[in-house]
Design a protein around this motif. Structure first.
Motif, mmCIF file in Angstrom:
data_model
loop_
_atom_site.group_PDB
_atom_site.id
_atom_site.type_symbol
_atom_site.label_atom_id
_atom_site.label_comp_id
_atom_site.label_asym_id
_atom_site.label_seq_id
_atom_site.Cartn_x
_atom_site.Cartn_y
_atom_site.Cartn_z
ATOM 1 N N ALA A 1 1.651 -34.044 20.857
ATOM 2 C CA ALA A 1 0.392 -33.791 20.158
ATOM 3 C C ALA A 1 -0.020 -32.334 20.280
ATOM 4 O O ALA A 1 -0.517 -31.730 19.311
ATOM 5 C CB ALA A 1 -0.714 -34.702 20.703
ATOM 6 N N VAL A 2 0.191 -31.741 21.455
ATOM 7 C CA VAL A 2 -0.139 -30.327 21.645
ATOM 8 C C VAL A 2 0.783 -29.465 20.787
ATOM 9 O O VAL A 2 0.342 -28.505 20.153
ATOM 10 C CB VAL A 2 -0.068 -29.944 23.137
ATOM 11 N N THR A 3 2.053 -29.802 20.743
ATOM 12 C CA THR A 3 2.995 -29.058 19.908
ATOM 13 C C THR A 3 2.588 -29.148 18.440
ATOM 14 O O THR A 3 2.616 -28.140 17.721
ATOM 15 C CB THR A 3 4.431 -29.581 20.110
ATOM 16 N N ALA A 4 2.187 -30.329 17.995
ATOM 17 C CA ALA A 4 1.744 -30.496 16.608
ATOM 18 C C ALA A 4 0.482 -29.683 16.338
ATOM 19 O O ALA A 4 0.364 -29.034 15.288
ATOM 20 C CB ALA A 4 1.502 -31.976 16.300
ATOM 21 N N ALA A 5 -0.462 -29.698 17.280
ATOM 22 C CA ALA A 5 -1.695 -28.917 17.113
ATOM 23 C C ALA A 5 -1.378 -27.423 17.058
ATOM 24 O O ALA A 5 -1.948 -26.693 16.238
ATOM 25 C CB ALA A 5 -2.671 -29.219 18.253
ATOM 26 N N LEU A 6 -0.470 -26.977 17.927
ATOM 27 C CA LEU A 6 -0.068 -25.566 17.891
ATOM 28 C C LEU A 6 0.620 -25.228 16.578
ATOM 29 O O LEU A 6 0.368 -24.164 15.994
ATOM 30 C CB LEU A 6 0.862 -25.242 19.057
ATOM 31 N N ALA A 7 1.481 -26.108 16.089
ATOM 32 C CA ALA A 7 2.180 -25.858 14.825
ATOM 33 C C ALA A 7 1.179 -25.724 13.680
ATOM 34 O O ALA A 7 1.299 -24.808 12.848
ATOM 35 C CB ALA A 7 3.182 -26.971 14.543
ATOM 36 N N ASP A 8 0.180 -26.600 13.646
ATOM 37 C CA ASP A 8 -0.859 -26.509 12.612
ATOM 38 C C ASP A 8 -1.630 -25.207 12.735
ATOM 39 O O ASP A 8 -1.908 -24.527 11.744
ATOM 40 C CB ASP A 8 -1.827 -27.686 12.712
ATOM 41 N N ASP A 9 -1.979 -24.862 13.973
ATOM 42 C CA ASP A 9 -2.721 -23.642 14.245
ATOM 43 C C ASP A 9 -1.914 -22.413 13.801
ATOM 44 O O ASP A 9 -2.421 -21.532 13.112
ATOM 45 C CB ASP A 9 -3.024 -23.564 15.745
ATOM 46 N N LEU A 10 -0.646 -22.377 14.175
ATOM 47 C CA LEU A 10 0.191 -21.222 13.840
ATOM 48 C C LEU A 10 0.474 -21.157 12.347
ATOM 49 O O LEU A 10 0.598 -20.063 11.783
ATOM 50 C CB LEU A 10 1.498 -21.257 14.629
ATOM 51 N N ALA A 11 0.559 -22.303 11.684
ATOM 52 C CA ALA A 11 0.752 -22.299 10.236
ATOM 53 C C ALA A 11 -0.459 -21.684 9.540
ATOM 54 O O ALA A 11 -0.325 -21.009 8.521
ATOM 55 C CB ALA A 11 0.997 -23.721 9.733
ATOM 56 N N ALA A 12 -1.637 -21.894 10.105
ATOM 57 C CA ALA A 12 -2.869 -21.367 9.516
ATOM 58 C C ALA A 12 -3.115 -19.905 9.873
ATOM 59 O O ALA A 12 -3.648 -19.144 9.069
ATOM 60 C CB ALA A 12 -4.061 -22.220 9.953
ATOM 61 N N THR A 13 -2.738 -19.510 11.087
ATOM 62 C CA THR A 13 -3.117 -18.173 11.561
ATOM 63 C C THR A 13 -1.943 -17.247 11.814
ATOM 64 O O THR A 13 -2.139 -16.064 12.054
ATOM 65 C CB THR A 13 -3.930 -18.272 12.870
ATOM 66 N N GLY A 14 -0.725 -17.763 11.810
ATOM 67 C CA GLY A 14 0.444 -16.948 12.129
ATOM 68 C C GLY A 14 0.762 -17.027 13.610
ATOM 69 O O GLY A 14 -0.092 -17.366 14.432
ATOM 70 N N THR A 15 1.997 -16.746 13.935
ATOM 71 C CA THR A 15 2.429 -16.764 15.330
ATOM 72 C C THR A 15 1.844 -15.554 16.047
ATOM 73 O O THR A 15 1.982 -14.430 15.566
ATOM 74 C CB THR A 15 3.968 -16.726 15.425
#
Length: 164
Positions: A101-115
């Motif tokens: 779940a944390v990995t998914a939340a990070l993936a969503d976050d990074l998709a929106a804001t960039g790595t």
């Protein structure tokens, strides 16, 4: 417990912005504000590095937007996610269970804001398990392992970022 690191997080182009190209992840803590109504996560937790982090960055919306809290109950939450107080410690099983779940939340976050180019992780060692996939992004991770006395080290990283 065996931990394998795949690459489920996107390696997106890094932003040149000195704020959006950085991220703070801080672990939750046992002591929380007493409240009957949900309050923003950054305002709920009341010990360790969170009070000085809140004092330093909490009134700046742009910087506050780059803070995530890793909760033993809720996973990775934004600083402004409304939460009620709870009592749940992180153990090895919970850390492993939170990881997808944390990995998914990070993936969503990074998709929106960039790595991010850099991440400041103010987390005790067990909290690294849920965020392990962050290490696959190529971001430089500054790890402060002592959540309770590590504020001077964390503050030095923020100084190097010119975050005040």
């Amino acid at each position: 417990m065996t931990i394998s690191i795949a690459n489920p997080l996107p390696a997106l182009p890094r932003a040149a912005d000195p704020v959006n190209s950085r991220l703070i992840i801080v672990g939750c803590c046992p002591r929380k504000r007493v409240t009957r109504h949900p309050v923003p996560a950054l305002d709920l937790y009341d010990e360790g590095c969170i009070p000085p982090l809140r004092a330093r960055l909490g009134t700046n919306p742009r910087l506050r937007n780059r803070i995530r809290i890793l909760s033993a109950r809720h996973g990775l939450v934004h600083a402004d996610t409304p939460l009620l107080a709870y009592d749940q410690a992180l153990d090895a099983d919970t850390a492993a269970r939170l990881r997808p779940a944390v990995t998914a939340a990070l993936a969503d976050d990074l998709a929106a804001t960039g790595t991010p180019c850099e991440v400041l992780a103010i987390v005790e060692p067990l909290y690294l398990v849920p965020i392990a996939d962050l290490l696959t992004t190529g971001a430089r991770v500054h790890w402060v392992p002592d959540y309770f006395t590590g504020w001077p080290e964390a503050s030095a990283v923020l100084d190097s970022w010119s975050w005040t």
